[in-house]
Design an enzyme around this catalytic site. Structure first.
Site, PDB file in Angstrom:
ATOM      1  N   ASP A   1       0.897  -1.149   0.000  1.00 36.96           N
ATOM      2  CA  ASP A   1       0.000   0.000   0.000  1.00 36.96           C
ATOM      3  C   ASP A   1       0.937   1.200   0.000  1.00 36.96           C
ATOM      4  O   ASP A   1       1.472   1.578   1.039  1.00 36.96           O
ATOM      5  CB  ASP A   1      -0.901  -0.018   1.238  1.00 36.96           C
ATOM      6  CG  ASP A   1      -1.767   1.238   1.349  1.00 36.96           C
ATOM      7  OD1 ASP A   1      -1.578   2.167   0.548  1.00 36.96           O
ATOM      8  OD2 ASP A   1      -2.616   1.290   2.260  1.00 36.96           O
TER       9      ASP A   1
ATOM     10  N   ASN B   1       0.158   4.255  -0.783  1.00 33.49           N
ATOM     11  CA  ASN B   1      -0.534   5.523  -0.545  1.00 33.49           C
ATOM     12  C   ASN B   1      -0.124   6.570  -1.579  1.00 33.49           C
ATOM     13  O   ASN B   1      -0.003   7.760  -1.271  1.00 33.49           O
ATOM     14  CB  ASN B   1      -0.261   6.025   0.881  1.00 33.49           C
ATOM     15  CG  ASN B   1      -1.267   5.460   1.871  1.00 33.49           C
ATOM     16  OD1 ASN B   1      -2.465   5.457   1.613  1.00 33.49           O
ATOM     17  ND2 ASN B   1      -0.792   4.956   2.999  1.00 33.49           N
TER      18      ASN B   1
END
Length: 555
Positions: A410, A412
């Site tokens: 992840d 982001n």
């Protein structure tokens, strides 16, 4: 997870003493554009023109002090409304579609003939003012409403008791991208990447559109485990795994299904009490033991790497070192049985290694520099791990690129970010805009494959040849909340060793729209992220003899 939170910015209602300016004929003739976002209809009106519902630019609609006996469902077409006043009419019921007007901050229904309210109003999670006085509503509703913070309590009650429709999700499609090689030896395996949304982040403040019972971990964990077990991936990378849940839920459940695992919590766990430590989240990797054997396992603490490589950079110390994100990596030996049958087996002395890395980068959109540097630090540490693994006795060669890499994360970060550019293109300019013109230059060279004293020509490079499994917009989003919908989760792989055979496609976007699902989690979707799943085909770097001849690696 993208922690932006539910909109709580100050809301200013329309000014009833506002003064309008009417354009002159000359202004109209000169092409001056009008702008009006509010509309007031008065004069004891009994019915409304259907053309009203085409004014989708409206943000405020004043329909108070009329003789309206009903409001049509088409009012929900005014999706930009933040203010709606229906006070002092003759309404006896409200359309359920009112609950789809999730931009509303103020809804005034005072002095009507309402005896019941549609539970769909509970979906108005941004509503700050709800006017209900002067209606013959039941005592149950009014007692909730008259409590301190009564609007929020009443809306939560209605959302929690709203029937869930539809009853089940449509299946996500499997997208085949390539057929498996039938001539050369290859191993095929599947990889899942999934942010499971840690319990402590799953709050009504962040996810006000989700019923509280569907945010509860005891409910969500069933859907999360169902997702993981259903796809039965050979390698599973999870982010936001709570420490206690790793040991009490994920590891036992997956061990029963033939997996082993490795987990590390965020760095803050080190300075916490034993009780607090249980609730710190981290990253986990699971792998099927019938297909892989664990050779090494590693944790990368980004704050420690930042401290060791700060070289006096204040930005490195004040911005990067203060974030306690981590990554994990495992070196696996691929079992020879995976390389198909009917072909000359890999030489007995050869060991096919595979490294799987998993990370969760900092969330804040204002810290693009931190995300990029965390990614550089992680890849640099993975390179060190590979170099050590490739020099082990029995390893194929000392070249780190001879060991294939699968990187799940992840990040982001969106596909047009410096982070994704760095991973996909082998490097990024040392003055990239994501560094925000902060003074990182000296310490960044520590993470470049050319080394601190090497010739970088203004680029920070990593030397891996990586490719995203989900290219060409195969997923419109991996994170789906009210505030944000976009791709921030990724599976990268070494393109010199591997091909993508297929990926799990997206949930039908049209289905989400048609069912007014404005964000996840949802009773049918247990995380704010969708899982990624890919099937990879791995070719050994040294191919065996075919008809007495070594075939070159085609990549």
């Amino acid at each position: 997870m993208r922690l932006i939170g539910m909109p709580k910015e100050k809301y200013d209602p329309p000014d009833p003493r506002r003064i309008y300016t009417i354009m002159s004929a000359e202004e109209v003739a000169n092409g001056k554009k009008s702008h009006w976002a509010e509309l007031e209809i008065s004069g004891r009106v009994r019915s409304l023109s259907t053309s009203l519902w085409s004014l989708t630019h409206l943000t405020a609609l004043h329909l108070n002090d009329n003789n309206l006996a009903r409001i049509p469902p088409d009012i929900a077409k005014l999706h930009n409304l933040v203010y709606l006043d229906l006070s002092s009419n003759k309404l006896r019921s409200l359309p359920a579609e009112l609950g789809n007007m999730v931009s509303l901050r103020e809804l005034l229904l005072n002095d009507n003939y309402l005896r019941v309210l549609p539970y769909e109003l509970g979906r108005l999670f941004q509503l700050q003012t709800l006017g209900l006085t002067g209606n013959p509503l039941s005592q149950d509703i009014m007692s909730l409403y008259q409590d301190p913070d009564g609007t929020r309590k009443l809306l939560n009650f209605m959302l929690d008791n709203l029937a869930v429709h539809p009853e089940q999700l449509p299946p996500r499609p499997w997208i085949t991208l390539k057929e498996r090689d039938q001539i050369l030896p290859s191993a095929s395996f599947t990889v899942m990447c999934y942010n499971v949304l840690c319990d402590k982040y799953a709050t009504r403040q962040l996810y006000g559109y989700c019923p509280s019972w569907a945010l509860n971990w005891e409910y969500r964990k069933k859907g999360i485990m169902e997702e993981i077990v259903n796809w039965d991936a050979d390698i599973i990378s999870l982010q936001e795994v709570e420490t206690e849940q790793y040991f009490t839920l994920f590891l036992p459940a997956l061990k029963d299904r033939g997996y082993d695992g490795f987990f590390s919590p965020k760095s803050r766990a080190k300075i916490m009490s034993e009780q607090e430590r249980k609730h710190v989240d981290g990253c986990a990797i699971f792998f099927k033991t019938e297909k892989f054997t664990l050779v090494q396992k590693h944790t990368v603490e980004f704050n420690q790497v930042a401290m060791a490589n700060s070289d006096g950079s204040e930005a490195m110390l004040n911005r990067v070192m203060t974030k306690d994100n981590i990554g994990v990596a495992v070196v696996l030996e691929v079992h020879k049985e995976l390389f198909g049958t009917g072909m000359k087996p890999i030489h007995a002395a050869d060991k096919q290694l595979l490294i799987v890395a998993n990370a969760h980068m900092h969330w804040d959109p204002e810290y693009s520099d931190v995300k990029l540097i965390q990614t550089m630090m992680f890849v640099s540490e993975v390179k060190n791990i590979l170099e050590k693994a490739s020099s082990r006795p029995g390893s194929p060669t000392a070249d780190p690129n001879s060991i294939p890499l699968v990187l799940c994360a992840d990040l982001n970060s969106l596909p047009d970010s410096g982070v994704v550019e760095y991973l996909s293109n082998g490097g990024v300019a040392d003055n990239h805009k994501d560094f925000k013109e902060l003074r990182y230059n000296e310490c960044l060279m520590n993470f470049s494959c050319s080394g601190k004293n090497g010739s970088s020509e203004g680029r920070i490079t990593h030397g891996f040849q990586l490719k995203s499994a989900y290219e060409n917009n195969l997923m419109p989003y991996t994170n789906y909340t009210f505030d944000f919908k976009g791709v921030i989760d990724y599976i990268f792989y070494s393109k010199t060793h591997m091909n993508v055979l297929g990926v799990l496609g997206p949930l039908d976007p049209q289905w989400l729209v048609e069912n007014n699902i404005t964000g996840c989690p949802h009773p049918h979707i247990p995380s704010d992220h969708f899982s990624l799943l890919t099937q990879l085909e791995l070719h050994p770097p040294l191919l065996p003899l075919v008809n007495g001849v070594h075939l070159p690696n085609r990549r």
